[in-house]
Design a protein around this motif. Sequence first.
Motif, PDB file in Angstrom:
ATOM      1  N   GLY A 108      -5.530  -0.968  -9.487  1.00 39.71           N
ATOM      2  CA  GLY A 108      -6.054  -1.585  -9.184  1.00 39.71           C
ATOM      3  C   GLY A 108      -5.650  -2.701  -8.117  1.00 39.71           C
ATOM      4  N   THR A 109      -4.765  -1.873  -7.801  1.00 40.52           N
ATOM      5  CA  THR A 109      -3.836  -3.551  -7.105  1.00 40.52           C
ATOM      6  C   THR A 109      -3.556  -2.462  -5.345  1.00 40.52           C
ATOM      7  OG1 THR A 109      -1.791  -1.526  -7.796  1.00 40.52           O
ATOM      8  CG2 THR A 109      -2.452  -3.825  -9.136  1.00 40.52           C
ATOM      9  N   LEU A 110      -3.324  -4.149  -4.565  1.00 40.93           N
ATOM     10  CA  LEU A 110      -3.936  -3.899  -3.146  1.00 40.93           C
ATOM     11  C   LEU A 110      -2.667  -4.505  -2.757  1.00 40.93           C
ATOM     12  CD1 LEU A 110      -7.263  -5.344  -2.062  1.00 40.93           C
ATOM     13  CD2 LEU A 110      -6.099  -2.582  -2.335  1.00 40.93           C
ATOM     14  N   PHE A 111      -2.356  -3.844  -1.290  1.00 36.17           N
ATOM     15  CA  PHE A 111      -0.620  -4.092  -0.978  1.00 36.17           C
ATOM     16  C   PHE A 111      -1.322  -4.197   0.504  1.00 36.17           C
ATOM     17  CE2 PHE A 111       1.678  -2.550  -4.937  1.00 36.17           C
ATOM     18  CZ  PHE A 111       2.507  -4.433  -5.075  1.00 36.17           C
ATOM     19  N   GLY A 112      -0.634  -5.346   1.130  1.00 32.97           N
ATOM     20  CA  GLY A 112      -0.727  -5.236   2.208  1.00 32.97           C
ATOM     21  C   GLY A 112       0.443  -4.805   3.257  1.00 32.97           C
ATOM     22  N   TRP A 113       0.462  -3.883   4.669  1.00 31.89           N
ATOM     23  CA  TRP A 113       1.926  -4.097   5.014  1.00 31.89           C
ATOM     24  C   TRP A 113       1.859  -5.294   6.368  1.00 31.89           C
ATOM     25  CZ3 TRP A 113       6.481  -1.116   5.336  1.00 31.89           C
ATOM     26  CH2 TRP A 113       6.444  -1.615   6.813  1.00 31.89           C
ATOM     27  N   LEU A 114       2.906  -5.987   6.705  1.00 33.43           N
ATOM     28  CA  LEU A 114       2.797  -6.891   7.155  1.00 33.43           C
ATOM     29  C   LEU A 114       4.294  -6.208   8.605  1.00 33.43           C
ATOM     30  CD1 LEU A 114       3.686 -10.261   5.341  1.00 33.43           C
ATOM     31  CD2 LEU A 114       1.685  -9.295   5.766  1.00 33.43           C
ATOM     32  N   PRO A 115       3.602  -5.540   9.118  1.00 35.34           N
ATOM     33  CA  PRO A 115       4.129  -4.976  11.041  1.00 35.34           C
ATOM     34  C   PRO A 115       5.541  -5.394  11.176  1.00 35.34           C
ATOM     35  CG  PRO A 115       1.917  -5.306  11.571  1.00 35.34           C
ATOM     36  CD  PRO A 115       1.985  -6.359   9.980  1.00 35.34           C
ATOM     37  N   ALA A 116       5.708  -6.908  11.297  1.00 37.39           N
ATOM     38  CA  ALA A 116       6.669  -7.512  11.907  1.00 37.39           C
ATOM     39  C   ALA A 116       7.905  -7.847  11.113  1.00 37.39           C
ATOM     40  CB  ALA A 116       6.609  -9.119  12.493  1.00 37.39           C
ATOM     41  N   SER A 163      -9.174  -7.833  13.941  1.00 34.93           N
ATOM     42  CA  SER A 163      -9.943  -7.948  15.098  1.00 34.93           C
ATOM     43  C   SER A 163      -8.656  -5.995  15.080  1.00 34.93           C
ATOM     44  CB  SER A 163      -9.509  -8.098  16.385  1.00 34.93           C
ATOM     45  OG  SER A 163      -8.250  -8.995  16.647  1.00 34.93           O
ATOM     46  N   ALA A 164      -7.829  -6.129  14.538  1.00 36.80           N
ATOM     47  CA  ALA A 164      -6.368  -4.943  14.799  1.00 36.80           C
ATOM     48  C   ALA A 164      -7.158  -4.537  13.792  1.00 36.80           C
ATOM     49  CB  ALA A 164      -5.593  -5.154  14.915  1.00 36.80           C
ATOM     50  N   ALA A 165      -6.290  -3.055  13.494  1.00 40.05           N
ATOM     51  CA  ALA A 165      -6.241  -1.989  12.509  1.00 40.05           C
ATOM     52  C   ALA A 165      -5.005  -2.593  11.147  1.00 40.05           C
ATOM     53  CB  ALA A 165      -6.136  -0.484  12.402  1.00 40.05           C
ATOM     54  N   THR A 166      -5.565  -3.387  10.258  1.00 41.35           N
ATOM     55  CA  THR A 166      -3.828  -3.150   9.004  1.00 41.35           C
ATOM     56  C   THR A 166      -4.331  -2.156   8.137  1.00 41.35           C
ATOM     57  OG1 THR A 166      -4.913  -5.825   9.318  1.00 41.35           O
ATOM     58  CG2 THR A 166      -3.474  -4.918   7.034  1.00 41.35           C
ATOM     59  N   LEU A 167      -3.166  -2.141   7.094  1.00 40.25           N
ATOM     60  CA  LEU A 167      -2.885  -1.444   6.767  1.00 40.25           C
ATOM     61  C   LEU A 167      -2.701  -1.901   5.092  1.00 40.25           C
ATOM     62  CD1 LEU A 167      -2.139   1.796   6.109  1.00 40.25           C
ATOM     63  CD2 LEU A 167       0.539   1.418   6.530  1.00 40.25           C
ATOM     64  N   ILE A 168      -3.528  -1.093   4.445  1.00 41.25           N
ATOM     65  CA  ILE A 168      -3.531  -1.706   2.864  1.00 41.25           C
ATOM     66  C   ILE A 168      -3.209  -0.318   2.740  1.00 41.25           C
ATOM     67  CG2 ILE A 168      -4.807  -2.597   1.103  1.00 41.25           C
ATOM     68  CD1 ILE A 168      -5.374  -4.187   3.443  1.00 41.25           C
ATOM     69  N   ALA A 169      -2.171  -0.178   1.095  1.00 38.20           N
ATOM     70  CA  ALA A 169      -2.300   0.735   0.050  1.00 38.20           C
ATOM     71  C   ALA A 169      -2.802   0.107  -1.296  1.00 38.20           C
ATOM     72  CB  ALA A 169      -0.477   0.754   0.013  1.00 38.20           C
ATOM     73  N   PHE A 170      -3.324   1.070  -1.640  1.00 39.99           N
ATOM     74  CA  PHE A 170      -4.557   0.537  -2.987  1.00 39.99           C
ATOM     75  C   PHE A 170      -4.169   1.576  -3.828  1.00 39.99           C
ATOM     76  CE2 PHE A 170      -8.593   1.775  -5.319  1.00 39.99           C
ATOM     77  CZ  PHE A 170      -8.028   0.427  -6.120  1.00 39.99           C
ATOM     78  N   ASP A 171      -3.628   1.571  -5.406  1.00 36.57           N
ATOM     79  CA  ASP A 171      -3.796   2.114  -6.383  1.00 36.57           C
ATOM     80  C   ASP A 171      -4.919   1.988  -7.235  1.00 36.57           C
ATOM     81  OD1 ASP A 171      -2.521   3.312  -9.192  1.00 36.57           O
ATOM     82  OD2 ASP A 171      -0.052   2.369  -8.523  1.00 36.57           O
ATOM     83  N   SER A 172      -5.326   2.824  -7.367  1.00 37.97           N
ATOM     84  CA  SER A 172      -6.840   2.873  -7.786  1.00 37.97           C
ATOM     85  C   SER A 172      -6.092   3.384  -9.722  1.00 37.97           C
ATOM     86  CB  SER A 172      -7.599   4.060  -7.766  1.00 37.97           C
ATOM     87  OG  SER A 172      -6.496   5.786  -7.803  1.00 37.97           O
ATOM     88  N   LEU A 173      -5.550   3.554  -9.955  1.00 38.00           N
ATOM     89  CA  LEU A 173      -4.617   3.881 -11.765  1.00 38.00           C
ATOM     90  C   LEU A 173      -5.170   2.199 -11.875  1.00 38.00           C
ATOM     91  CD1 LEU A 173      -2.741   7.022 -11.762  1.00 38.00           C
ATOM     92  CD2 LEU A 173      -5.132   6.496 -12.489  1.00 38.00           C
TER      93      LEU A 173
END
Length: 495
Positions: free
Chosen positions: A159-167, A147-157
């Motif tokens: 096709g990879t996704l990374f999630g930011w773990l804030p703590a 329900s909170a905003a998550t930050l996702i980094a996406f490399d389109s070249l």
Amino acid sequence: MKEKDGEWLLPSGSWAQTGEAFALAGTARGRCVSAQVCAADIAVLLGATFDDATPRQFYPPEFKYSPLTGKPLGEPSSHGADGWAPPFGNASVNTGGQSEARGLRRTPHPLAMREIKSRSAEADPDDIIELPPPGEYQFFSAPFGASAATLIAFDSLKGTLFGWLPASRSWQPLEGVGHALIDECLLPYHAWRAEIAKCGDAPASVLFVPTQAGLARITPDTASLTYDVEHIGNAPAVGAPVAFDNRIWIPLQAVNGAIRFIGVDPDGALSGDESLVAPDGLAIDVSEIGSPVSYGRVAVWLCKSGQLRIQKRNDGGVTAGFTPWPANVRPCLDFGSPYLTSSGQLWQVCRNTETYCYVWVRVDRPHAEVSEATTLRLCSGMVNFRITSKTRTPPWEEPEHSIDTASNDFVIPLLESSTSDAVIGLRLSSEAGIAKAFESKERVEYTLCFDDSDNEVAFSRAFAAEPWRIRLFIHDATLWAYHSRARRIEGWKLG
């Protein structure tokens, strides 16, 4: 809903209760929580409520009152609830605001920087995030299985996704369920964009990105560090997706070279399929293409040979069409975005190959209308810059009170707010002129500037090659600046 002692089945997931403590046992998609995601990360990612005890006790986000005392629980900030779809921050497709133009360098976020009058180019940023693994990233901020905003980094070249773990302050890779992989995308940097949409009544969001296998619909599940992906269309995307007529449209290219547009509902259902028939004797060259824009009754993709368009008809249906550029006119697709006039007209900057002058061509309708310009003015949507001066005067008209300067400085507008008069710009210096500056691969000094009706403030200065490739994004009430060759991602708090 409490199903049995010690287990709570809630929209945010399955929660285990041990005494007074709650822990997420399974995500809303029925998956195990990743061992890489700690309890403090879960609290931030899911927007957990909390009490005033020491140490602080977290509860599922559905809990508004303490199950022990009955007192109201604290709730996390709602910043970022509108979401951020790269590269310029359009909100979710199905959260309203459809009267806004999509695809320009405009965002509904107000861009109000905190303590702007006291900022300087030499000061440190308010916050930093380490870079993801080497790549060229775009950034999403929205609820993804939370329900909170998550930050996702996406490399389109890749096709990879990374999630930011804030703590944990770390990037972690997301793996496709069932070994599914997001296909690569070969669109040029300035032509890429994405859309996000809410997933039914759930807080989760889905991503729509262009790939070589069609339109990819991606559902990240951050707490489990996984994602689902579905490729729709089964053909290479020749342009990026854009929301239009309550659907997400994208142009694809068949094996025989023909172009078709598909329209997809936020739930992934194919609800539109329009073939594009080229006018007799005309070839459609999409080897060079820009970012799409939708506004009013048209969505348009500007390419080397003309304008691909989806036009809404009077009967509610849509028609695919193609309009060639006027004679001797070639578009400048990497000089910012089209210009939106106050009356709702869309114009694209081009070059006349016969006179070598810049011209602006109207693109929101299939009838040629050309305005000649005396100078090149870079645009972010409804704002453009004459050298270093911000103006809303059409870029083919000279302002009444313009002041030429001997300085070699000029401003590239990176992002403007559609709900305030704030613009974030990139200030550079070039003796060779604006167009030649874009051709340089050398490291140059640049300054990030905030410009509104009351302030013109430089808040960051650095060196980089091709600094116009900086991507700005908003997450956690912070404006972030990312460049793939920088040492870190820097952020400045918003008011």
